[in-house]
Design a protein around this motif. Sequence first.
Motif, PDB file in Angstrom:
ATOM      1  N   ALA A 193      -4.449   2.043  -2.787  1.00 13.48           N
ATOM      2  CA  ALA A 193      -3.824   3.351  -2.584  1.00 13.48           C
ATOM      3  C   ALA A 193      -3.709   4.110  -3.901  1.00 13.48           C
ATOM      4  N   SER A 194      -3.345   3.405  -4.967  1.00 15.15           N
ATOM      5  CA  SER A 194      -3.218   4.060  -6.275  1.00 15.15           C
ATOM      6  C   SER A 194      -4.556   4.592  -6.746  1.00 15.15           C
ATOM      7  N   MET A 195      -5.605   3.798  -6.593  1.00 13.13           N
ATOM      8  CA  MET A 195      -6.937   4.213  -7.007  1.00 13.13           C
ATOM      9  C   MET A 195      -7.387   5.452  -6.232  1.00 13.13           C
ATOM     10  N   PHE A 215       0.826  -1.209   0.000  1.00 17.94           N
ATOM     11  CA  PHE A 215       0.000   0.000   0.000  1.00 17.94           C
ATOM     12  C   PHE A 215       0.856   1.253   0.000  1.00 17.94           C
ATOM     13  N   THR A 216       1.844   1.289   0.881  1.00 21.78           N
ATOM     14  CA  THR A 216       2.602   2.515   1.117  1.00 21.78           C
ATOM     15  C   THR A 216       3.649   2.779   0.048  1.00 21.78           C
ATOM     16  N   ALA A 217       4.274   1.724  -0.437  1.00 15.01           N
ATOM     17  CA  ALA A 217       5.413   1.905  -1.335  1.00 15.01           C
ATOM     18  C   ALA A 217       5.022   2.073  -2.792  1.00 15.01           C
ATOM     19  N   GLN A 218       3.970   1.391  -3.241  1.00 15.07           N
ATOM     20  CA  GLN A 218       3.727   1.304  -4.681  1.00 15.07           C
ATOM     21  C   GLN A 218       3.104   2.537  -5.312  1.00 15.07           C
ATOM     22  N   PHE A 219       2.144   3.163  -4.645  1.00 15.01           N
ATOM     23  CA  PHE A 219       1.245   4.074  -5.350  1.00 15.01           C
ATOM     24  C   PHE A 219       1.881   5.354  -5.906  1.00 15.01           C
ATOM     25  N   ALA A 262       1.698   8.641   5.089  1.00 14.81           N
ATOM     26  CA  ALA A 262       1.704   8.715   6.556  1.00 14.81           C
ATOM     27  C   ALA A 262       0.858   7.599   7.160  1.00 14.81           C
ATOM     28  N   LEU A 263      -0.308   7.345   6.570  1.00 15.94           N
ATOM     29  CA  LEU A 263      -1.171   6.258   7.045  1.00 15.94           C
ATOM     30  C   LEU A 263      -0.452   4.913   6.937  1.00 15.94           C
ATOM     31  N   GLY A 264       0.171   4.665   5.790  1.00 15.69           N
ATOM     32  CA  GLY A 264       0.832   3.388   5.574  1.00 15.69           C
ATOM     33  C   GLY A 264       2.008   3.160   6.504  1.00 15.69           C
ATOM     34  N   VAL A 265       2.831   4.183   6.699  1.00 14.17           N
ATOM     35  CA  VAL A 265       3.997   4.042   7.576  1.00 14.17           C
ATOM     36  C   VAL A 265       3.548   3.735   9.008  1.00 14.17           C
ATOM     37  N   THR A 266       2.474   4.374   9.456  1.00 16.96           N
ATOM     38  CA  THR A 266       1.945   4.109  10.796  1.00 16.96           C
ATOM     39  C   THR A 266       1.581   2.638  10.963  1.00 16.96           C
ATOM     40  N   VAL A 321      10.150   4.652   0.943  1.00 19.81           N
ATOM     41  CA  VAL A 321       9.025   5.562   1.202  1.00 19.81           C
ATOM     42  C   VAL A 321       9.533   6.922   1.649  1.00 19.81           C
ATOM     43  N   ALA A 322      10.532   6.934   2.524  1.00 20.20           N
ATOM     44  CA  ALA A 322      11.086   8.210   3.008  1.00 20.20           C
ATOM     45  C   ALA A 322      11.735   9.000   1.875  1.00 20.20           C
TER      46      ALA A 322
END
Length: 435
Positions: free
Chosen positions: A371-373, A239-243, A402-406, A305-306
Amino acid sequence: MTAAPPHGIAVHTDPPGGRRAVAVWGLGVAVYFVAITYRTSLGVAGLDATERFDINASALSAFSILQLLVYAGMQIPVGLLVDRLGTKKVLTLGVLLFTAGQFGFAFADSYAAALACRGLLGCGDAMTFISVLRLGARWFPAKRGPIVGQVAGLIGVAGNLVTTLVLARLLGSFGWTPTFAGSALGGVLILVLVLLFLKDHPKGYAPASVPHLEGGYVRRQIQRAWREPGTRLGMWVHFTAQFPGMVFLLLWGMPFLVEAQGLSRPAAGELLTLVVLSTMVVGMVYGQVIARHHTARAPLALGTVAATAAVWATVLVWPGQAPMWLLVTLCAVLGACGPASMIGFDFARPANPPERQGTASGIVNMGGFTASMTTLLAVGVLLDLTGGNFRIAFASVFVLEALGVTQILRLRPRAHRRENERVVASRVEAVHVPV
């Protein structure tokens, strides 16, 4: 005689790999390659689509949103189908659907018809990657999993090169219908090859039989996969990395580079190509690192991600148009998004037995495309509301990151403990199983 393994732990004999494995798995990856070409074809045709169908930014984003909505929604059902029916049947259906969608898109003369074709394409596309992961797991030893997964993603993403280097030029030379219809012929060819040569598994390495879909099988498969912290962690990593990279390549990269940064379409196309090339290089590096150092999974994912957030922020706050060196840096970093998202499967794979790999992979794969959508919709709506302000529109990226990293930080300790428990249990079983 072999003792029964303890509850939740299964002992499986690894397939041998070898040249035949590479050939069969390579055919599955070729299907994914074609699907990626079709999936990303709108990325270089977005400006043409606005003219052909007389639509605004929100309506344009609806093409990709519908495609990804279908893709994300199909992931768990496809995972269940792969576990139940095997790879060949699911891939065959996928090729039929995405080829029909590409053909239909070529001849669509209304927005509604074109939208339906992208949905059909998304349905077929949804059946490819999980099938390829399952194919790799059935033909190669488990220790090859990280490299096999990254290489599959690498070769598949190379379909973007066809889009940015070939399809974009054909579109300018021959127009909409000949370009999209001609590209759909690739689907016809790959369908024939799949029907003739694809095999689900090596002889003598058939997976454990899967019960019929009645009697709560679907519910149990999903529940058992979801209970594993590794599955959920994998989903949030994906979720966090791809979008960020997906949104850029799939639709908004070309308009952003041309309209907001003042580049020509050829120059913008070269930068999109850089994203793809970066993906290929980083994918090989990440696969090798993870195969040798399993503990590098989370640091690589969070580091990517960072870096993505930092470069995006720099581009968006830069006064006026960003310099070329910064745009090149952005595209190179966005290329790492796909390989980083693949790490999610490396968390889910050891957490689930082979007969549940498809379902678990479906849950993971659903993450990045959801996440992409969401981001595609947010960017389109914000562009219309702000009169085309890409700075505000692309700021939506940081909310989802931010949501994904959490969630990653919350689930990582649980997944680590559970994985260690499995390793210890497997070692104990290996010592005590009588010969």
